[in-house]
Motif scaffolding. Structure first.
Motif, PDB file in Angstrom:
ATOM      1  N   CYS A   1      -6.085   0.733  -5.502  1.00 33.27           N
ATOM      2  CA  CYS A   1      -5.040   1.387  -5.707  1.00 33.27           C
ATOM      3  C   CYS A   1      -4.460   2.773  -5.043  1.00 33.27           C
ATOM      4  O   CYS A   1      -3.354   2.576  -5.026  1.00 33.27           O
TER       5      CYS A   1
ATOM      6  N   ARG B   1       0.162   4.544   1.225  1.00 30.83           N
ATOM      7  CA  ARG B   1       0.837   3.388   1.827  1.00 30.83           C
ATOM      8  C   ARG B   1       2.373   3.378   1.687  1.00 30.83           C
ATOM      9  O   ARG B   1       3.375   3.639   2.649  1.00 30.83           O
ATOM     10  N   ARG B   2       2.435   2.878  -0.461  1.00 25.15           N
ATOM     11  CA  ARG B   2       4.033   3.589  -0.800  1.00 25.15           C
ATOM     12  C   ARG B   2       4.876   4.775  -0.481  1.00 25.15           C
ATOM     13  O   ARG B   2       6.174   4.431  -0.199  1.00 25.15           O
ATOM     14  N   LEU B   3       3.235   5.414  -0.025  1.00 26.10           N
ATOM     15  CA  LEU B   3       4.400   6.710  -0.597  1.00 26.10           C
ATOM     16  C   LEU B   3       4.723   6.877   0.948  1.00 26.10           C
ATOM     17  O   LEU B   3       5.916   7.551   1.372  1.00 26.10           O
ATOM     18  N   LYS B   4       4.535   7.029   2.115  1.00 26.74           N
ATOM     19  CA  LYS B   4       4.229   6.905   3.222  1.00 26.74           C
ATOM     20  C   LYS B   4       5.122   6.121   4.211  1.00 26.74           C
ATOM     21  O   LYS B   4       6.313   7.240   4.482  1.00 26.74           O
ATOM     22  N   LYS B   5       5.575   4.169   3.333  1.00 27.30           N
ATOM     23  CA  LYS B   5       6.455   3.986   3.450  1.00 27.30           C
ATOM     24  C   LYS B   5       8.292   4.791   3.084  1.00 27.30           C
ATOM     25  O   LYS B   5       9.192   5.038   3.730  1.00 27.30           O
ATOM     26  N   THR B   6       8.035   5.063   1.573  1.00 26.44           N
ATOM     27  CA  THR B   6       9.342   6.171   1.178  1.00 26.44           C
ATOM     28  C   THR B   6       9.533   6.971   1.788  1.00 26.44           C
ATOM     29  O   THR B   6      10.374   7.649   2.143  1.00 26.44           O
ATOM     30  N   HIS B   7       8.348   7.649   2.465  1.00 28.02           N
ATOM     31  CA  HIS B   7       8.548   9.026   3.163  1.00 28.02           C
ATOM     32  C   HIS B   7       9.778   9.040   5.167  1.00 28.02           C
ATOM     33  O   HIS B   7       9.973   9.777   4.339  1.00 28.02           O
TER      34      HIS B   7
ATOM     35  N   ARG C   1      -3.628   1.779  -1.702  1.00 26.01           N
ATOM     36  CA  ARG C   1      -2.029   0.769  -1.865  1.00 26.01           C
ATOM     37  C   ARG C   1      -0.956   1.976  -2.233  1.00 26.01           C
ATOM     38  O   ARG C   1       0.099   1.879  -1.525  1.00 26.01           O
ATOM     39  N   ASN C   2      -1.018   2.861  -3.077  1.00 33.13           N
ATOM     40  CA  ASN C   2      -0.366   3.853  -3.363  1.00 33.13           C
ATOM     41  C   ASN C   2       0.507   5.253  -2.575  1.00 33.13           C
ATOM     42  O   ASN C   2       1.552   4.979  -2.057  1.00 33.13           O
TER      43      ASN C   2
END
Length: 95
Positions: free
Chosen positions: A55, A61-67, A58-59
């Protein structure tokens, strides 16, 4: 008065009883099942940690995409002002 009593869990009691029964040849179980009160809870804890790690990855990866998205938006908005002198920036803003 200090209470130096050491508590014994139900799992420890069951484990001890099963080992005694196995050594006395009163049960014909595999050692895998005799020692189950030790390895089953440990396996469950390990499984919980592995799920938590998945988890968190996964979070991340999401943070990197948002950044990356925020960085791109910043570049789109402020990129035209980079590498310019202050006078050039002021002229662009006046237009």
């Amino acid at each position: 008065m200090k209470n130096n009593r050491i508590g014994t869990s139900l799992g420890t009691v069951i484990q001890t009883i099963l080992i005694i029964l196995k050594l006395a040849n009163l049960i014909n179980w595999s050692w895998k099942w005799v020692l189950a009160p030790t390895w089953v809870p440990a396996s469950m804890i390990l499984l919980i940690y592995l799920i938590k790690i998945c988890c968190e990855l996964r979070n991340l990866r999401r943070l990197k995409k948002t950044h990356k998205l925020i960085k791109q938006m910043h570049q789109d908005v402020f990129g035209k002002y980079e590498n310019k002198t202050e006078a050039e920036v002021n002229r662009c803003q006046e237009k």
